[in-house]
Design a protein around this motif. Sequence first.
Motif, PDB file in Angstrom:
ATOM      1  N   CYS A 105       0.653  -1.013   0.231  1.00  0.00           N
ATOM      2  CA  CYS A 105      -0.362  -0.396   0.047  1.00  0.00           C
ATOM      3  C   CYS A 105       0.779   1.487   0.097  1.00  0.00           C
ATOM      4  O   CYS A 105       1.446   1.552  -0.956  1.00  0.00           O
ATOM      5  CB  CYS A 105      -1.357  -0.101   1.069  1.00  0.00           C
ATOM      6  SG  CYS A 105      -0.444  -0.541   3.182  1.00  0.00           S
ATOM      7  N   SER A 106       1.258   2.295   1.331  1.00  0.00           N
ATOM      8  CA  SER A 106       2.013   3.023   0.873  1.00  0.00           C
ATOM      9  C   SER A 106       2.551   3.547   2.619  1.00  0.00           C
ATOM     10  O   SER A 106       2.953   4.354   3.084  1.00  0.00           O
ATOM     11  CB  SER A 106       1.020   4.369   0.540  1.00  0.00           C
ATOM     12  OG  SER A 106      -0.238   4.281   1.690  1.00  0.00           O
ATOM     13  N   CYS A 107       3.195   2.442   3.117  1.00  0.00           N
ATOM     14  CA  CYS A 107       3.058   2.382   4.508  1.00  0.00           C
ATOM     15  C   CYS A 107       4.575   3.297   4.656  1.00  0.00           C
ATOM     16  O   CYS A 107       5.124   3.243   3.479  1.00  0.00           O
ATOM     17  CB  CYS A 107       3.863   1.223   4.863  1.00  0.00           C
ATOM     18  SG  CYS A 107       2.174   0.224   5.695  1.00  0.00           S
TER      19      CYS A 107
HETATM   20 FE    FE Z   1       1.237   0.587   3.481  1.00  0.00          FE
END
Ligand code: FE
Length: 197
Positions: A105-107
């Motif tokens: 995702c976008s951690c």
């Molecule tokens: Fe993520």
Amino acid sequence: MTADAHGDADVALRVRALESLLLEKGLVESPAIDEIIDLFENRLGPQNGARVVARAWSDPEFKARLLANATDAIVEMGYEAVQGEDMVVVENTPRVHNLVVCTLCSCFPWATLGLPPVWYKSAPYRSRAASDPRGVLLEFGTAVADEAEVRVWDSNAELRYMVLPERPAGTDAMGEDELLALVTRDSMIGVTRALAP
Ligand code: FE
């Protein structure tokens, strides 16, 4: 560029509408919202990560602590994880170039780098950083020598990676405050190097 700008304006409008609705219904109080906005606008962001890097470049003992236990070393500088995650800092050298991605995702390490850039969250970056890291690096203008190793680190909800870029040549006489200006957000993701003085 234009599409992004329109997207941002649209999001800003929706957020303001949502905020007035929540305030009107008494679901949140204005100081709580101000606190969150202050956190994201002023207290989180790549200026924090740049401080960490400039300190590591200037202070070998801090650098050793940072590479051994980044979570504690970053807290020591006054920057606390926002989502309770642990931090790992990986060092770029002439032999190893590190690159950070979240393939799922976008951690992203909010405390030291703020909110992730749009490209970091994009599907092409997330898949290609893993499958073709050298190609991605070239698109950012970063050529890594064939004999150097490229390592890709996949951030997740519990663990967030940050790159300690190489200290640029010709900066021996520079102090922490001067070095700060050379440390960009992208260099701490690993897609670019720190700026030359
Ligand atoms: Fe993520």
